[in-house]
Every structure is written in structure tokens, then in C-alpha cells.
Design a protein around this motif. Structure first.
Motif, PDB file in Angstrom:
ATOM      1  N   ASP A 166       0.669  -0.994  -0.575  1.00  0.00           N
ATOM      2  CA  ASP A 166       0.135   0.027   0.342  1.00  0.00           C
ATOM      3  C   ASP A 166       0.557   1.376  -0.188  1.00  0.00           C
ATOM      4  O   ASP A 166       0.471   2.284  -0.060  1.00  0.00           O
ATOM      5  N   ASP A 167       2.195   0.933  -0.075  1.00  0.00           N
ATOM      6  CA  ASP A 167       2.969   2.329   0.429  1.00  0.00           C
ATOM      7  C   ASP A 167       3.464   3.002  -0.651  1.00  0.00           C
ATOM      8  O   ASP A 167       3.516   2.100  -2.223  1.00  0.00           O
ATOM      9  N   ASP A 168       3.458   3.998  -1.683  1.00  0.00           N
ATOM     10  CA  ASP A 168       4.204   4.374  -2.609  1.00  0.00           C
ATOM     11  C   ASP A 168       6.052   4.591  -2.298  1.00  0.00           C
ATOM     12  O   ASP A 168       6.174   5.280  -3.137  1.00  0.00           O
ATOM     13  N   SER A 169       6.186   4.132  -1.753  1.00  0.00           N
ATOM     14  CA  SER A 169       7.890   3.652  -2.370  1.00  0.00           C
ATOM     15  C   SER A 169       8.446   2.772  -3.171  1.00  0.00           C
ATOM     16  O   SER A 169       6.586   2.435  -3.832  1.00  0.00           O
ATOM     17  N   HIS A 170       9.760   2.891  -3.609  1.00  0.00           N
ATOM     18  CA  HIS A 170       9.896   1.324  -4.674  1.00  0.00           C
ATOM     19  C   HIS A 170       9.912   0.318  -4.585  1.00  0.00           C
ATOM     20  O   HIS A 170      10.155  -0.519  -5.717  1.00  0.00           O
ATOM     21  N   TYR A 171       9.694  -0.315  -3.403  1.00  0.00           N
ATOM     22  CA  TYR A 171       9.359  -1.154  -2.735  1.00  0.00           C
ATOM     23  C   TYR A 171       7.723  -2.089  -3.331  1.00  0.00           C
ATOM     24  O   TYR A 171       6.984  -2.071  -2.934  1.00  0.00           O
ATOM     25  N   GLU A 172       7.753  -2.539  -4.602  1.00  0.00           N
ATOM     26  CA  GLU A 172       6.370  -3.790  -5.685  1.00  0.00           C
ATOM     27  C   GLU A 172       4.962  -4.213  -4.644  1.00  0.00           C
ATOM     28  O   GLU A 172       4.544  -4.351  -4.296  1.00  0.00           O
ATOM     29  N   SER A 173       6.589  -5.033  -3.158  1.00  0.00           N
ATOM     30  CA  SER A 173       6.124  -6.202  -2.557  1.00  0.00           C
ATOM     31  C   SER A 173       7.040  -6.424  -1.350  1.00  0.00           C
ATOM     32  O   SER A 173       8.132  -6.431  -2.349  1.00  0.00           O
ATOM     33  N   TRP A 174       6.763  -7.262  -0.304  1.00  0.00           N
ATOM     34  CA  TRP A 174       7.423  -7.899   0.219  1.00  0.00           C
ATOM     35  C   TRP A 174       8.601  -8.594  -0.370  1.00  0.00           C
ATOM     36  O   TRP A 174       9.600  -9.139  -0.440  1.00  0.00           O
ATOM     37  N   THR A 175       7.816  -9.546  -1.208  1.00  0.00           N
ATOM     38  CA  THR A 175       9.051 -10.958  -1.921  1.00  0.00           C
ATOM     39  C   THR A 175       9.583  -9.961  -3.064  1.00  0.00           C
ATOM     40  O   THR A 175      11.051 -10.372  -3.478  1.00  0.00           O
ATOM     41  N   ALA A 176       9.755  -8.773  -3.771  1.00  0.00           N
ATOM     42  CA  ALA A 176      10.122  -8.074  -4.354  1.00  0.00           C
ATOM     43  C   ALA A 176      12.038  -7.217  -3.561  1.00  0.00           C
ATOM     44  O   ALA A 176      12.748  -7.271  -3.551  1.00  0.00           O
ATOM     45  N   LEU A 177      11.305  -6.719  -1.696  1.00  0.00           N
ATOM     46  CA  LEU A 177      12.310  -6.968  -1.295  1.00  0.00           C
ATOM     47  C   LEU A 177      13.219  -7.841  -1.071  1.00  0.00           C
ATOM     48  O   LEU A 177      14.491  -7.392  -1.447  1.00  0.00           O
ATOM     49  N   GLU A 178      12.358  -8.968  -0.579  1.00  0.00           N
ATOM     50  CA  GLU A 178      13.600  -9.764  -0.561  1.00  0.00           C
ATOM     51  C   GLU A 178      14.283 -10.864  -1.748  1.00  0.00           C
ATOM     52  O   GLU A 178      15.560 -10.509  -1.378  1.00  0.00           O
TER      53      GLU A 178
ATOM     54  N   LYS B  93       6.077 -19.171  25.496  1.00  0.00           N
ATOM     55  CA  LYS B  93       4.673 -18.657  25.113  1.00  0.00           C
ATOM     56  C   LYS B  93       4.151 -17.238  24.425  1.00  0.00           C
ATOM     57  O   LYS B  93       3.065 -17.791  24.100  1.00  0.00           O
ATOM     58  N   ALA B  94       4.621 -16.301  25.087  1.00  0.00           N
ATOM     59  CA  ALA B  94       4.002 -15.187  24.723  1.00  0.00           C
ATOM     60  C   ALA B  94       5.064 -14.209  24.662  1.00  0.00           C
ATOM     61  O   ALA B  94       5.047 -13.220  24.895  1.00  0.00           O
ATOM     62  N   VAL B  95       6.130 -14.401  23.835  1.00  0.00           N
ATOM     63  CA  VAL B  95       7.076 -14.092  23.204  1.00  0.00           C
ATOM     64  C   VAL B  95       7.335 -13.765  22.058  1.00  0.00           C
ATOM     65  O   VAL B  95       8.264 -12.825  21.232  1.00  0.00           O
ATOM     66  N   GLY B  96       7.226 -14.652  21.050  1.00  0.00           N
ATOM     67  CA  GLY B  96       7.736 -15.442  19.675  1.00  0.00           C
ATOM     68  C   GLY B  96       6.850 -15.409  18.512  1.00  0.00           C
ATOM     69  O   GLY B  96       5.561 -15.677  19.249  1.00  0.00           O
ATOM     70  N   SER B  97       7.558 -15.680  17.081  1.00  0.00           N
ATOM     71  CA  SER B  97       6.387 -15.923  16.385  1.00  0.00           C
ATOM     72  C   SER B  97       7.892 -16.880  15.209  1.00  0.00           C
ATOM     73  O   SER B  97       8.038 -16.074  14.993  1.00  0.00           O
ATOM     74  N   THR B  98       6.993 -18.105  14.917  1.00  0.00           N
ATOM     75  CA  THR B  98       7.870 -18.527  14.070  1.00  0.00           C
ATOM     76  C   THR B  98       7.678 -17.815  12.800  1.00  0.00           C
ATOM     77  O   THR B  98       8.439 -18.094  11.358  1.00  0.00           O
ATOM     78  N   PHE B  99       6.197 -17.279  12.212  1.00  0.00           N
ATOM     79  CA  PHE B  99       6.506 -16.478  11.246  1.00  0.00           C
ATOM     80  C   PHE B  99       7.397 -15.318  11.126  1.00  0.00           C
ATOM     81  O   PHE B  99       7.423 -15.519   9.769  1.00  0.00           O
ATOM     82  N   LEU B 100       7.282 -14.985  12.016  1.00  0.00           N
ATOM     83  CA  LEU B 100       8.602 -13.553  11.977  1.00  0.00           C
ATOM     84  C   LEU B 100       9.928 -14.542  11.635  1.00  0.00           C
ATOM     85  O   LEU B 100      10.823 -13.777  11.181  1.00  0.00           O
ATOM     86  N   GLY B 101      10.171 -15.587  12.569  1.00  0.00           N
ATOM     87  CA  GLY B 101      11.663 -15.955  11.752  1.00  0.00           C
ATOM     88  C   GLY B 101      11.437 -16.539  10.712  1.00  0.00           C
ATOM     89  O   GLY B 101      12.884 -16.200  10.172  1.00  0.00           O
ATOM     90  N   ASP B 102      10.437 -16.736  10.272  1.00  0.00           N
ATOM     91  CA  ASP B 102      10.833 -17.665   8.698  1.00  0.00           C
ATOM     92  C   ASP B 102      10.790 -16.122   7.728  1.00  0.00           C
ATOM     93  O   ASP B 102      12.095 -16.062   7.179  1.00  0.00           O
ATOM     94  N   ARG B 103      10.763 -14.979   8.257  1.00  0.00           N
ATOM     95  CA  ARG B 103      10.270 -13.634   8.119  1.00  0.00           C
ATOM     96  C   ARG B 103      11.949 -13.482   7.166  1.00  0.00           C
ATOM     97  O   ARG B 103      12.289 -12.883   6.514  1.00  0.00           O
ATOM     98  N   VAL B 104      12.125 -13.128   8.811  1.00  0.00           N
ATOM     99  CA  VAL B 104      13.871 -12.656   8.738  1.00  0.00           C
ATOM    100  C   VAL B 104      14.561 -13.502   7.945  1.00  0.00           C
ATOM    101  O   VAL B 104      15.533 -12.894   7.522  1.00  0.00           O
ATOM    102  N   VAL B 105      14.532 -14.140   7.841  1.00  0.00           N
ATOM    103  CA  VAL B 105      15.254 -15.663   7.343  1.00  0.00           C
ATOM    104  C   VAL B 105      15.438 -15.780   5.990  1.00  0.00           C
ATOM    105  O   VAL B 105      16.279 -15.743   4.841  1.00  0.00           O
ATOM    106  N   ARG B 106      14.041 -15.006   5.509  1.00  0.00           N
ATOM    107  CA  ARG B 106      14.010 -15.498   4.058  1.00  0.00           C
ATOM    108  C   ARG B 106      14.523 -13.679   3.963  1.00  0.00           C
ATOM    109  O   ARG B 106      15.117 -13.867   2.443  1.00  0.00           O
ATOM    110  N   LEU B 107      14.605 -13.553   4.266  1.00  0.00           N
ATOM    111  CA  LEU B 107      15.641 -11.709   3.780  1.00  0.00           C
ATOM    112  C   LEU B 107      17.319 -11.870   3.222  1.00  0.00           C
ATOM    113  O   LEU B 107      17.759 -11.503   2.545  1.00  0.00           O
ATOM    114  N   THR B 108      18.041 -12.921   3.931  1.00  0.00           N
ATOM    115  CA  THR B 108      18.967 -13.657   3.524  1.00  0.00           C
ATOM    116  C   THR B 108      19.220 -14.476   3.079  1.00  0.00           C
ATOM    117  O   THR B 108      20.985 -14.958   2.947  1.00  0.00           O
ATOM    118  N   SER B 109      18.173 -15.517   3.111  1.00  0.00           N
ATOM    119  CA  SER B 109      18.078 -16.657   2.863  1.00  0.00           C
ATOM    120  C   SER B 109      19.359 -17.617   1.618  1.00  0.00           C
ATOM    121  O   SER B 109      19.866 -17.972   1.725  1.00  0.00           O
TER     122      SER B 109
END
Length: 434
Positions: free
Chosen positions: A254-266, A302-318
Motif C-alpha cells: 500500500d505504500d508509495d515506495s519503490h518496493y512493489e512487494s515484500w517478495t520484491a524486497l527479499e 509461550k508469549a514472546v515470539g513468532s515462527t512466522f516472524l522467524g521465517d520472514r527474517v531468514v528469507r531476507l538473506t536466505s
């Protein structure tokens, strides 16, 4: 109308006091012990790349931010600092913010990894103070920032709008590095915790006295999520975590930046060796919290983290090789100082200001270089090979991550640390006498 340092007066002050009282019951759960011996002084403590000298503390100011439209080589020094869990509802913490010097002509960048204040005006006032001292400020909300009596989803949108108005970044941005064609990327990541993040064995012999996480954590009372036939969000299952994770895609689209999508950023990041600092409030990996036997509240994972977050972090430089990773992830929430590189070749850092009482009672498990006086330095373009590589400061001493450098993590060991065992034995006795 930003609050002044300290009290806000009248009804607002009563509300802040009430919220701090409500925090007390759950904040105890965040405490681990200082019973571990202090780690030996490393080279980072003794000077060099791991130490922030006095010049670092005195050079935060407003200045023109690095333009994303300008890809030319710049000669200006770039430094990036990080802080989390500012909790500026407390006058001592707001005074810490106000003590940061106002100086001119800097390109210093600050990352604020959540939990500034549950009070909207205090949150806004604190971020404005940071913005007056740094050329660029990045922020992603934590759980306290979304406490709301009516709708935490609506508050999230208000926080996002406020950040836009105050020129606070909530989306990815890159900065040209001086005297080179390379760039440094800073990437905020939205997240929320879920109970299934905790994959380690429970300490069953405490079951009779250990409160359930929904009863122990203030979030379950202070946050209001949609509940009904069309949508129901819950931190006990994965619905809330997946909702927040999907917002990363929606916000960047939704942003007007030059990143078309999160996938494009990755794809962009994986196609380069440009250094990257990503950050979240919550934990992307379970290894970033002490084992349950060391925690006063063993259900805390049980109230501190997210595996979805972890996957997203790793994908940035996987797709990069380990040698080209150059990826530091900043997190907060648990109030433990941390700096370690894990098997995914990503370096994980927590530098939390925490509550004033925690700094007095257990400074050893919070301490990071210069944290008493300023945010922690992560990146300095003047460092050609700073131990962390290509501008990154070398790994810093932090009690718990130092412990796990020396000792293999063993979550199957459920023998409580003596200080934890003594506390729960007293509670068991009281429970049996009732």
C-alpha cells in the motif's frame, strides 16, 4: 501535545499510574536471575569496536535524512543505533530520552524496537524526542504500544498514522554508504506472539501453581482483538500472529515506495551483499530466551515470539552465502541483553532499556556497552572491519548470550535453577495451606 519529562498530570497521570500497576503482575514474569556469574571482560569491553566512546553518546541530532532517490556515492558518515522497551511512562526513562544531546549535522539513525508506551501521547512525545535527535527514526510497535480499551487493531492504525505525521519510518528504507556504491538496508517487521512458538518441554511439576499464560500476561486483558463469526484473533492460537505477519505484505504494498512487494524486497536483498538490519519487537527464535528452568515464569516462552516472524527474517538473506549474510536482527520484549549469531548466520541483538526497577535490581542481565546513557551502536560506516564485518560493531558482551556461548542449550533439563525453585516452593507451601 507531547508530555513533558515525568508526570502528565490529572486524569492522564492517574491512567498511567494504573497501567504501571497493572504491569507489575506480568512484568515479574520477564525477570530472570542475575545468579549467573558475570561474564569475563571481553575485548569488546576493553575498547575497540565493541565499545561506544563518549563521542558516540554526544552526537545524535536532527539532520536531512539520506534520500532514497539519490543513489550517488556520499561522503557522510552513517551510524545506526538501537533501543527497545523504552517504557517512557516512567519518568526516569523519559529523563533518559531527554538527556540525549541535541546536536546538528549528523546522519545518525535510530531503531526503536517497540514498547515505548501504552499511552498515545507519551508514545508520540517520545518518538518526537528521538526524531529531534536523530536524522532518521524507525519504529515497530510492541505489545504495550497496542494496549487499548476498545480496539488494538484500530490503535495500530492510529500509531501508523501518527508515525507518518511525525516522520517516523515503519517501512523499509536504504541508506547510501559513504565512499562506496553499496547501501545499508533497515527493515522493520510487524509481528505478534503465539503459544506454539514454544516448542520446548514444559516444567510439569509446577502445573499446580503455575498460572496459565492468559492469566499471567497483562496483554490478554489490556489488548482488545476482534472476536466474532467474521474474524477472531487470539494470541493463544496462531491467528493473531498470522494476521500481523500478513500486514508486512499489505503495508509495503500500500505504500508509495519503490518496493512493489515484500517478495520484491527479499529478491533485492538476496541479489546483493548489501548489509541489512532487520528488526521486530518479538523474538524470531526460541533460542533467544533463557531456558525455562532459569525463568521465574517458565510459561513465558509461550508469549514472546513468532515462527512466522522467524521465517520472514531468514528469507531476507536466505539465498546469500554465510560469508555474504551481513544481517543483524534487532528484537526486544523479554528485557534480556543479547548479542549472538545463530546457525542461520544471522546475528541477533536485544538492547532493552527496561523498567527503572529492573535496572536497579538486575542490571547484570540488561547491561550493554553505554546503554546506561544512550542507545547501543550497531553500525558505523567508518569501521572498515569492525569484528562484525563491513561497518557492523563486533559482538558485544551480554550476560545470557555470553552464557550460551560457553554452555550448550539443553531445554530437556527441567531442573529449576535454585533461585527459581526457592520461589516456587514458597508459593506451593502457601497454596497448600489455603
Amino acid at each position: 501535545m507531547a508530555p513533558t519529562s515525568g508526570a502528565q498530570g490529572g486524569a492522564s497521570q492517574r491512567r498511567v499510574s494504573a497501567s504501571m500497576s497493572a504491569r507489575t503482575s506480568s512484568s515479574d514474569a520477564l525477570l530472570a536471575s542475575d545468579a549467573l556469574p558475570a561474564p569475563p571482560r571481553s575485548r569488546a569491553c576493553q575498547g575497540g569496536v565493541g565499545t561506544v566512546d563518549s563521542a558516540v553518546v554526544g552526537s545524535h541530532a536532527a539532520a536531512a535524512s539520506a534520500s532514497e532517490a539519490d543513489e550517488s556515492i556520499t561522503a557522510r558518515r552513517l551510524r545506526v543505533f538501537a533501543i527497545s522497551d523504552v517504557h517512557s511512562d516512567f519518568s526516569e526513562n523519559m529523563a533518559w530520552v531527554d538527556a540525549l544531546p541535541l546536536e546538528e549535522n549528523t546522519t545518525d539513525v535510530l531503531i526503536v524496537a517497540g514498547d515505548v508506551s501504552d499511552h498515545a501521547l507519551t508514545l508520540q512525545g517520545t518518538l518526537k524526542r528521538f526524531r529531534a535527535r536523530f536524522s532518521d527514526v524507525f519504529f515497530t510497535p510492541g505489545n504495550h504500544d497496542l494496549w487499548d480499551e476498545k480496539s488494538s487493531i484500530e490503535k495500530l492504525q492510529r500509531v501508523r498514522d501518527m508515525c507518518r505525521e511525525c516522520d517516523i519510518h515503519t517501512l523499509p528504507k536504504w541508506f547510501a554508504l559513504p565512499n562506496t556504491s553499496r547501501r545499508l538496508f533497515v527493515v522493520p517487521i510487524l509481528s505478534w506472539y503465539h503459544a506454539s512458538f514454544d516448542t520446548e518441554p514444559d516444567i510439569d511439576h509446577l502445573a499446580s501453581v503455575l498460572p496459565r499464560v492468559q492469566n499471567a500476561m497483562t496483554d490478554f486483558r489490556a489488548c482488545q482483538w476482534p472476536s466474532g463469526e467474521q474474524r477472531e484473533l487470539n494470541a493463544l492460537d496462531e491467528s493473531l500472529a498470522t494476521y500481523f505477519d500478513a500486514l508486512n505484505d499489505a503495508w509495503i504494498r500500500d505504500d508509495d515506495s519503490h518496493y512493489e512487494s515484500w517478495t520484491a524486497l527479499e529478491d533485492m536483498l538476496n541479489g546483493s551483499d548489501d548489509p541489512l538490519i532487520s528488526f521486530s519487537h518479538f523474538l524470531p527464535r526460541i533460542e533467544l530466551i533463557p531456558e525455562k528452568r532459569f525463568l521465574f515464569y517458565p510459561h513465558l516462552p509461550k508469549a514472546v515470539g513468532s515462527t512466522f516472524l522467524g521465517d520472514r527474517v531468514v528469507r531476507l538473506t536466505s539465498k546469500r552465502s554465510s560469508a555474504e549474510k551481513r544481517h543483524v536482527h534487532v528484537f526486544g520484549h523479554t528485557h534480556f541483553a543479547w548479542d549472538s549469531t545463530l546457525d542461520d548466520s544471522i546475528r541477533y541483538v536485544q538492547s532493552a532499556l527496561c523498567y527503572p526497577s529492573e535496572r536497579k535490581q538486575r542490571w547484570g542481565s540488561i547491561a550493554m556497552p553505554r546503554l546506561e546513557h544512550a542507545p547501543v551502536l550497531l553500525f558505523d560506516s567508518d569501521l572498515k572491519d569492525g569484528g562484525g564485518g563491513g561497518g557492523f560493531v563486533g559482538e558485544m558482551p551480554a550476560r545470557w548470550s555470553e552464557h550460551y556461548r560457553r554452555t550448550r542449550r539443553d531445554p530437556s533439563n527441567l531442573e529449576l535453577a535454585p533461585y527459581v525453585s526457592a520461589m516456587w516452593e514458597r508459593r506451593k507451601q502457601r497454596h497448600e495451606q489455603q
